[in-house]
Design an enzyme around this catalytic site. Sequence first.
Site, mmCIF file in Angstrom:
data_model
loop_
_atom_site.group_PDB
_atom_site.id
_atom_site.type_symbol
_atom_site.label_atom_id
_atom_site.label_comp_id
_atom_site.label_asym_id
_atom_site.label_seq_id
_atom_site.Cartn_x
_atom_site.Cartn_y
_atom_site.Cartn_z
ATOM 1 N N GLU A 205 0.804 -1.218 0.000
ATOM 2 C CA GLU A 205 0.000 0.000 0.000
ATOM 3 C C GLU A 205 0.839 1.272 0.000
ATOM 4 O OE1 GLU A 205 -2.894 -0.431 3.091
ATOM 5 O OE2 GLU A 205 -3.814 -2.171 2.133
ATOM 6 N N LYS A 335 -15.726 -1.777 2.783
ATOM 7 C CA LYS A 335 -15.035 -2.193 1.564
ATOM 8 C C LYS A 335 -16.080 -2.734 0.590
ATOM 9 C CE LYS A 335 -10.662 -3.519 3.807
ATOM 10 N NZ LYS A 335 -9.854 -4.684 4.277
#
EC number: 4.2.1.11
Length: 427
Positions: A205, A335
Amino acid sequence: MATIEGIVAREILDSRGNPTVEVEVGLDDGTIARAAVPSGASTGAFEAIELRDGDKDRYLGKGVATAVSNIEDKIVDELIGYEASEQRLIDQKMLDIDGTDNKSELGANAILGVSLAVAKAAADSAELTLYRYLGGPNAHLLPVPMMNILNGGAHADSNVDIQEFMIAPIGAPTFREALRSGAEVYHALKSVLKKKDLATGLGDEGGFAPNLPTNAAALDLIAEAVEKAGYRLGTDIVFALDVAATEFFANGTYTFEGAAKTAEEMSSYYTKLADAYPIVSIEDPLAEDDWSGWQTLTASVGDRIQIVGDDLFVTNPQRIARGIAEHAANAVLVKVNQIGSLTETLDAVDLAHRAGFRCMMSHRSGETEDTTIADLAVATGCGQIKTGAPARSDRVAKYNQLLRIEEELADAARYAGAGAFPRYRSA
């Protein structure tokens, strides 16, 4: 309203070099919109099923040709002629075609790709931005960026157990200034790591992924970077963690920093950590099925820290409802690909907000250039977004979209800031 005239699906690559699904929806007024589906590394056992081909001779078994075929062969003909604005009907139609509780027949990646592309097409056709189309006239709140600047766990090849060490610039007056301060701390952290001869390689990330003696050492390094960048720790910038505890939980115990620990010992560790550092949020501090542990931790520190369920809730309204009833956690990580459709995602956010739970919109470790979650964060007014470090195009695409949204909103824009974390009180 314009109707669906055509749907095209394809296999593309995500930020980890693995295939994912991209969908284009065309309307009869000439509108064409596109959406791409993200993919996680540390996934909850209760997530909707992401369909992979399993053919080891192709993309090491991670191809999504089956999901693409399902769109082309089982979904397209059923949706032709639907008004694009009928999002709930369209999503429900796909759920009916699938016919399973976890979307294992069509694949959540197939359903979600179509669902998001339809919403984008409908917004474009109505000449509205996605956040305005979904959120209405009150969509004006810019979220606090939860920047994962040091990666561990399943997101990095390091010995650090905690998966994400995040900074949250709560003291900034605008999103633009928050992004600037986060980027400056990110670069300062690289300088601090280099000075200490620590690795500056990146995790999935975009955060740095050094080997460290303890997890607390990561917070010490970031604290030094905050000071080096000229900001006040605890006031301008605070910490947040994603522990992803399910990743090191087995047979009733947590293997953390080389030792076996109980849920009570983990809770004690987090309490001491929160006493020592300005931590506003801890995500997945315990395993996804350790409900009693979650209840104990929430009762202990939930009045001063946001306790976020990710693997615990998997953006599933049924599991969120259980968490609300049992006082397990006080916030939900959102999500879109965990539940697998836009309307179910919005339902999850609505349920959480009505119960007084906070929500944090989130990316996945396998991302694309798609910026849908930036618009969703503003549309839902959740006040928090987690989309990685301020580096790598797949991460900054979301931050840049939020810059554009703030600019477009002009004087109507408001930055969530410290108000996103009402439980936190600076020293």
